[in-house]
Design a protein around this motif. Structure first.
Motif, PDB file in Angstrom:
ATOM      1  N   ARG A 125       0.795  -1.161  -0.054  1.00  0.00           N
ATOM      2  CA  ARG A 125      -0.042   0.084   0.092  1.00  0.00           C
ATOM      3  C   ARG A 125       0.903   1.210   0.055  1.00  0.00           C
ATOM      4  N   ALA A 126       0.458   2.332  -0.832  1.00  0.00           N
ATOM      5  CA  ALA A 126       1.175   3.576  -0.518  1.00  0.00           C
ATOM      6  C   ALA A 126       0.308   4.752  -0.465  1.00  0.00           C
ATOM      7  N   ASP A 127       0.554   5.501   0.410  1.00  0.00           N
ATOM      8  CA  ASP A 127       0.019   6.736   0.742  1.00  0.00           C
ATOM      9  C   ASP A 127      -1.829   6.423   1.221  1.00  0.00           C
ATOM     10  N   TRP A 162      -3.283   8.295   3.468  1.00  0.00           N
ATOM     11  CA  TRP A 162      -3.020   8.638   4.790  1.00  0.00           C
ATOM     12  C   TRP A 162      -3.982   9.789   5.304  1.00  0.00           C
ATOM     13  N   GLY A 163      -4.754  10.127   4.393  1.00  0.00           N
ATOM     14  CA  GLY A 163      -5.843  11.294   4.870  1.00  0.00           C
ATOM     15  C   GLY A 163      -5.142  12.693   4.389  1.00  0.00           C
ATOM     16  N   GLY A 212      -1.016  13.059   3.901  1.00  0.00           N
ATOM     17  CA  GLY A 212      -0.671  12.523   2.465  1.00  0.00           C
ATOM     18  C   GLY A 212      -1.876  12.627   1.522  1.00  0.00           C
ATOM     19  N   ALA A 221       3.961   8.234  -8.707  1.00  0.00           N
ATOM     20  CA  ALA A 221       5.071   7.521  -7.855  1.00  0.00           C
ATOM     21  C   ALA A 221       4.336   6.700  -6.606  1.00  0.00           C
ATOM     22  N   ALA A 236       5.449   2.928  -6.250  1.00  0.00           N
ATOM     23  CA  ALA A 236       5.893   2.255  -4.894  1.00  0.00           C
ATOM     24  C   ALA A 236       5.308   0.827  -4.824  1.00  0.00           C
ATOM     25  N   ARG A 292      -5.648  -7.366   7.899  1.00  0.00           N
ATOM     26  CA  ARG A 292      -6.350  -5.854   7.675  1.00  0.00           C
ATOM     27  C   ARG A 292      -6.521  -5.507   6.295  1.00  0.00           C
TER      28      ARG A 292
END
Lengths: 342, 342
Positions: free
Chosen positions: B147-149, B151-152, B156, B244, B248, B320
């Motif tokens: 997972r990337a980003d 984060w809210g 992010g 990006a 990732a 999760r």
């Protein structure tokens, strides 16, 4: 018994962590007495709560009058966070309430950036940056106020504590994800301070004080800056934003060299921020003179109240930034004459 | 009367604007019936409210069973926003509740990014970007999830709708203040949409849906991009962040060319975003093949439920991201045998 010294003035500084009150004569000098309340004035849908401020202000004023043996306050200046946009109830209710309860005849209501300005530079032309969790720059040529930033953590406050902390957490999570722009050093600090990165959204988003939570990470960014180029880059960029805001509001040099002061808790980050700040100010404001702030926003409130009650207010009036209750000051002038006549 | 077709499966997609339910046979194809609720499932201090989800899921399932004339649902897959961090109550309560009320014996609980992935790419290796108000990239080599980003908006979601809108408002207010980096065109759009800039903080900060308010300005940034270099720069930077994040998480090319799909409402911004996105994907993921998403997150839920009930789930299990109620599926295997034996 007639009090033959200068009249007495009350300064008030209302902020996010409480309210401070100071009483002194309307002349330069330290306060004769101060009171600090840890109870921030409530802000509701109608703005800053005038009743709640008065419920603290009136007892504090009476206590300070008792302590100093004075029976009359000539002028009050209140500096408050949010005054520009949330001060309507104060502007409507305070003049009458203070006249009725305390016989106050001069009243100024100022944005906290204005009291910070007055505390730092007095009544001189220049620019003041107030940088803590947020960031705002205020400047004046003594004709008008100019403001830059101060838009809050989602719209601006570029270079302030929440901005720096947020940029640091973003860099930490980039390292966590394997995205470019990441910092392993900041990720290690995130984990030390907040625990597992996956838990951070659940810690942050439900909070009411999100900007303060973000700003709490700014010292970690400063702590990493010596060894970590990403952290150093964040502080360099913050310094650039702060200096750009100061340059946007600083009056041009016209004979006098304008003075520029930095105030606020962000300066506690120390050299990792101060070194790039000096470089950016030299680059963007080469004609200004950087000075130490002479005092804080409570000193600024006292200076404004003193200007109203005595030696004149040269800082520019403005309905949102520095509002003077004209009816009250007019009545003050009339009754000051009557006092002299009697 | 014995139902001799493939068993029936229920897909659920729970998001910020409501919940969607779809029932079909455990084989590829469109749903036999769907129900949409406009009532988002509540999230409280204990996470996603299991009772509130069940209060919508059970009547919807019964209604769909009535419509299709089926008497049994073999498996359910629920995709929900926040499942990774806020799904503990669902993982604790749903297996028993669905077994008791509906006789369901296979259950998957998936993060909404996983159902978006499954809807877009099915059970193939690759990466999916889900970009709307927020932005998250999810990839798998079919062994693990990356997972990337996601984060809210404060940590992010770089390149998503709230990120683009916030950058646009920042540029507008820079123009208002006379700070560098400003855009007069975006300031004009801010004034057209929100009114006087001084009122914007008071409009934005008290809202509970601040990310959505920020994202509402993203189409204005896209609308300015053809003529305004600041707006175009914001979209170029957003495209860089999105690509990006995809890079990732995308598995390396190992014989097969990994597939990459973009999903979500952000694509509605059109060419001003899509043109730089194509350029950034070509630069950062030259070995991947960009494809159209085959379906949406509800299709993904149906695909996962179908995998459990029938043709096998190849997407990786993860406590999760994609949690399978093992006890239930074990019981399912036992009773599936019993059904065959009887």
């Amino acid at each position: 018994m007639t009090d033959r010294g200068a009249p007495w003035v009350l300064g008030v500084d209302s902020g996010g962590s409480g309210v401070r009150f100071a009483l002194r004569r309307a002349e330069p000098g330290p306060p004769a007495g101060t009171i600090t309340s840890k109870e921030p004035v409530r802000t509701g849908p109608a703005g800053i709560d005038a009743e709640h401020l008065l419920a603290q202000l009136l007892p504090a004023a009476q206590e300070l009058m008792l302590r100093t043996g004075t029976d009359r306050i000539a002028a009050v200046a209140v500096g408050a966070a949010g005054m520009a946009t949330l001060g309507d109830a104060l502007r409507a209710e305070l003049p009458g309430a203070l006249a009725d309860a305390l016989g106050v005849r001069g009243l100024a209501l100022a944005a906290d950036a204005v009291t910070a300005y007055a505390g730092a530079l007095g009544q001189r032309a220049g620019a003041v940056v107030a940088a803590g969790t947020g960031m705002i720059a205020l400047g004046t040529d003594l004709a008008t106020w100019r403001r830059a930033d101060g838009w809050g953590h989602l719209l601006g406050d570029s270079g302030g504590g929440a901005w720096i902390g947020r940029a640091g957490l973003d860099a930490a999570l980039r390292a966590h994800d394997g995205r470019p722009g990441g910092s392993a050093a900041l990720l290690a600090r995130l984990e030390a301070v907040f625990g597992a990165p996956g838990e951070l959204p659940g810690l942050l988003y439900p909070r009411g004080d999100r900007p303060a939570v973000l700003a709490s990470f700014a010292p970690e960014v400063a702590g990493c800056a010596a060894a970590d180029p990403v952290a150093a880059g964040i502080l360099r960029e913050a310094a650039g934003h702060i200096a750009a805001s100061a340059a946007a509001v600083c009056p041009p040099s016209a004979g006098d060299q304008p003075q520029v002061a930095l105030t606020g808790g962000l300066l506690k980050l120390g050299e990792p921020l101060l070194a790039p700040l000096r470089a950016e100010f030299a680059r963007l404001l080469p004609y200004a003179r950087g000075i130490e702030a002479a005092g804080d926003p409570l000193d600024g409130s006292l200076l404004i109240a003193t200007g109203i009650a005595g030696d004149g207010l040269r800082l520019p009036h403005d309905p949102r930034m520095l509002w003077i209750a004209n009816g009250v000051t007019d009545r003050d002038r009339v009754s000051a004459k009557t006092d002299q006549d009697s």
